[in-house]
Design a protein around this motif. Structure first.
Motif, PDB file in Angstrom:
ATOM      1  N   PHE A 191       1.659  -4.470   4.144  1.00 39.86           N
ATOM      2  CA  PHE A 191       1.491  -6.075   4.157  1.00 39.86           C
ATOM      3  C   PHE A 191       2.077  -6.323   4.824  1.00 39.86           C
ATOM      4  CE2 PHE A 191       0.767 -10.649   2.584  1.00 39.86           C
ATOM      5  CZ  PHE A 191      -0.732 -10.176   2.408  1.00 39.86           C
ATOM      6  N   HIS A 219      -8.461   1.629  -0.283  1.00 41.15           N
ATOM      7  CA  HIS A 219      -7.261   2.279   0.273  1.00 41.15           C
ATOM      8  C   HIS A 219      -5.658   2.066   0.083  1.00 41.15           C
ATOM      9  CE1 HIS A 219      -6.597  -1.897  -0.383  1.00 41.15           C
ATOM     10  NE2 HIS A 219      -5.120  -1.971   0.517  1.00 41.15           N
ATOM     11  N   TYR A 238      -2.780  -6.053   6.809  1.00 34.05           N
ATOM     12  CA  TYR A 238      -2.136  -4.954   6.719  1.00 34.05           C
ATOM     13  C   TYR A 238      -2.491  -4.137   7.122  1.00 34.05           C
ATOM     14  CZ  TYR A 238      -6.082  -3.737   3.075  1.00 34.05           C
ATOM     15  OH  TYR A 238      -7.627  -3.719   3.092  1.00 34.05           O
ATOM     16  N   THR A 255      -5.468   0.624  -5.210  1.00 39.04           N
ATOM     17  CA  THR A 255      -6.223  -1.114  -6.171  1.00 39.04           C
ATOM     18  C   THR A 255      -7.931  -0.405  -6.566  1.00 39.04           C
ATOM     19  OG1 THR A 255      -4.552  -2.325  -5.620  1.00 39.04           O
ATOM     20  CG2 THR A 255      -6.097  -2.275  -6.985  1.00 39.04           C
ATOM     21  N   THR A 304      -2.084   0.759   0.590  1.00 39.96           N
ATOM     22  CA  THR A 304      -1.549  -0.125   1.849  1.00 39.96           C
ATOM     23  C   THR A 304      -0.202   0.298   2.019  1.00 39.96           C
ATOM     24  OG1 THR A 304      -2.334  -2.270   0.276  1.00 39.96           O
ATOM     25  CG2 THR A 304      -0.491  -2.273   1.844  1.00 39.96           C
ATOM     26  N   ARG A 319       5.911   3.531  -5.026  1.00 39.37           N
ATOM     27  CA  ARG A 319       4.961   2.114  -5.283  1.00 39.37           C
ATOM     28  C   ARG A 319       3.279   3.113  -4.574  1.00 39.37           C
ATOM     29  NH1 ARG A 319       5.924  -3.660  -3.108  1.00 39.37           N
ATOM     30  NH2 ARG A 319       4.550  -4.580  -4.176  1.00 39.37           N
ATOM     31  N   HIS A 345      -0.013   3.594  -4.120  1.00 38.73           N
ATOM     32  CA  HIS A 345      -1.113   3.213  -4.883  1.00 38.73           C
ATOM     33  C   HIS A 345      -2.290   2.799  -3.733  1.00 38.73           C
ATOM     34  CE1 HIS A 345      -0.514  -0.477  -4.025  1.00 38.73           C
ATOM     35  NE2 HIS A 345      -1.377  -0.774  -4.810  1.00 38.73           N
ATOM     36  N   PRO A 372      -4.375  -7.812  -6.381  1.00 34.02           N
ATOM     37  CA  PRO A 372      -5.048  -6.691  -6.081  1.00 34.02           C
ATOM     38  C   PRO A 372      -2.866  -6.206  -5.910  1.00 34.02           C
ATOM     39  CG  PRO A 372      -5.950  -7.723  -4.608  1.00 34.02           C
ATOM     40  CD  PRO A 372      -5.781  -8.470  -5.506  1.00 34.02           C
ATOM     41  N   VAL A 373      -2.231  -7.730  -5.552  1.00 36.31           N
ATOM     42  CA  VAL A 373      -0.922  -6.627  -5.316  1.00 36.31           C
ATOM     43  C   VAL A 373      -0.419  -6.813  -6.424  1.00 36.31           C
ATOM     44  CG1 VAL A 373      -0.247  -9.334  -5.809  1.00 36.31           C
ATOM     45  CG2 VAL A 373       1.260  -8.221  -3.950  1.00 36.31           C
TER      46      VAL A 373
HETATM   47  O1  ACK Z   1      -4.204  -2.810  -3.760  1.00 37.53           O
HETATM   48  P1  ACK Z   1      -2.699  -3.767  -2.646  1.00 37.53           P
HETATM   49  O2  ACK Z   1      -2.053  -2.616  -2.522  1.00 37.53           O
HETATM   50  O3  ACK Z   1      -2.443  -4.837  -3.002  1.00 37.53           O
HETATM   51  O4  ACK Z   1      -4.381  -3.898  -1.456  1.00 37.53           O
HETATM   52  C1  ACK Z   1      -3.814  -5.614  -1.203  1.00 37.53           C
HETATM   53  C2  ACK Z   1      -3.923  -5.595   0.250  1.00 37.53           C
HETATM   54  O5  ACK Z   1      -2.339  -5.929   0.393  1.00 37.53           O
HETATM   55  C3  ACK Z   1      -4.503  -7.298   1.265  1.00 37.53           C
HETATM   56  O6  ACK Z   1      -4.525  -7.843  -0.445  1.00 37.53           O
HETATM   57  C4  ACK Z   1      -1.499  -5.876  -0.683  1.00 37.53           C
HETATM   58  N1  ACK Z   1      -0.627  -7.043  -1.020  1.00 37.53           N
HETATM   59  C5  ACK Z   1      -1.409  -7.848  -0.806  1.00 37.53           C
HETATM   60  N2  ACK Z   1       0.302  -8.783  -0.196  1.00 37.53           N
HETATM   61  C6  ACK Z   1       1.219  -8.277  -0.736  1.00 37.53           C
HETATM   62  C7  ACK Z   1       2.573  -8.103  -1.042  1.00 37.53           C
HETATM   63  N3  ACK Z   1       3.182  -8.933  -0.890  1.00 37.53           N
HETATM   64  N4  ACK Z   1       3.243  -7.042  -0.301  1.00 37.53           N
HETATM   65  C8  ACK Z   1       2.683  -5.885  -0.557  1.00 37.53           C
HETATM   66  N5  ACK Z   1       1.295  -5.809  -0.709  1.00 37.53           N
HETATM   67  C9  ACK Z   1       0.192  -6.805  -0.204  1.00 37.53           C
HETATM   68  C10 ACK Z   1      -2.580  -5.686  -1.628  1.00 37.53           C
END
Ligand code: ACK
Length: 217
Positions: A70, A65, A11, A151, A67, A147, A149, A160-161
């Motif tokens: 991803f 962080h 990501y 985590t 994101t 969206r 944020h 975490p997603v």
């Molecule tokens: O906390 P987050 O934003 O949620 O950071 C982690 C990071 O990627 C590594 O897992 C985010 N993540 C995981 N799957 C997805 C997805 N399908 N769509 C968007 N963000 C995702 C996760």
């Protein structure tokens, strides 16, 4: 070829600089501690007889962080396009301030809302809000960047997603004025959105420097 494929990371996102990590962890811990002691929180707790220790309940997130995309090493929809985007290439490695505008807690996750600048929105995928799975009702009509944020922690067994999905759900409720203002706290106003969902809108946003980069591991 295979080399090209491995060059797409897990990501992309903004990674908090080492120097501010503790500050955010402390502020969010303070928030959880305060929430823990509120009568209103105990009242809305799933089991009002049982004390919930939020600091124990949420397992700390790994790398702090926000994101942007991803990519899942190229397997996610639009991953390659994102990695090749000129704005992404140009901004890679640059440092900017992230503005944290709220903290939120649900039975699943704990996070900080990030309020993106116009410039930061250039790095935000157009479909980020719509790609949530499952898409919370009305979330698709929220503004771009809703969206965004950080985590801070997840309950046992929660990925975490979920944090971004929980945030979208709260913001959709905020949009239709479903919240119940519970308390004016020193940090800001605390609103309850039902089903264990809390959001603290910060009086003063917290600014934290972050580096736009990616993670492979
Ligand atoms: O906390 P987050 O934003 O949620 O950071 C982690 C990071 O990627 C590594 O897992 C985010 N993540 C995981 N799957 C997805 C997805 N399908 N769509 C968007 N963000 C995702 C996760």
């Amino acid at each position: 070829g295979p080399l090209e494929e491995v060059s797409i990371p897990l990501y992309f996102g903004w990674f908090l600089l080492f120097s501010v990590k503790n500050k955010i962890k402390c502020t969010s811990m303070d928030f959880l501690k305060t929430l823990d002691t509120l009568d209103a929180f105990k009242k809305h707790s799933v089991d009002s007889e049982k004390e919930v220790d939020l600091e124990q309940y949420f397992k700390p997130a790994g790398i702090l962080h926000c994101t942007t995309k991803f990519c899942d090493y190229g397997k996610a929809e639009g991953a390659k396009e994102y990695a090749e985007n000129q704005a992404v290439i140009k901004s890679y490695g640059s440092i900017s301030d992230l503005s944290l505008s709220a903290f939120f807690v649900t039975p699943r996750t704990c996070g900080a809302r990030v309020y993106l600048t116009e410039e930061q929105l250039q790095l935000w995928p157009a479909d980020a809000e719509k790609q949530a799975e499952p898409v919370p009702e009305a979330a698709a009509s929220l503004p771009l960047g809703s969206r965004a944020h950080i985590t801070l922690g997840c309950a046992e067994g929660v990925e975490p997603v979920q944090t971004g999905i929980d945030l979208l759900e709260i913001l959709a409720q905020q949009e239709s004025q479903q919240g119940e203002l519970v308390e004016e706290m020193e940090l800001g106003s605390l609103t309850y959105y039902g089903e264990g969902k809390w959001l603290l809108n910060l009086r003063e946003p917290i600014c934290v420097p972050a580096c736009f980069s990616s993670i492979y591991g």
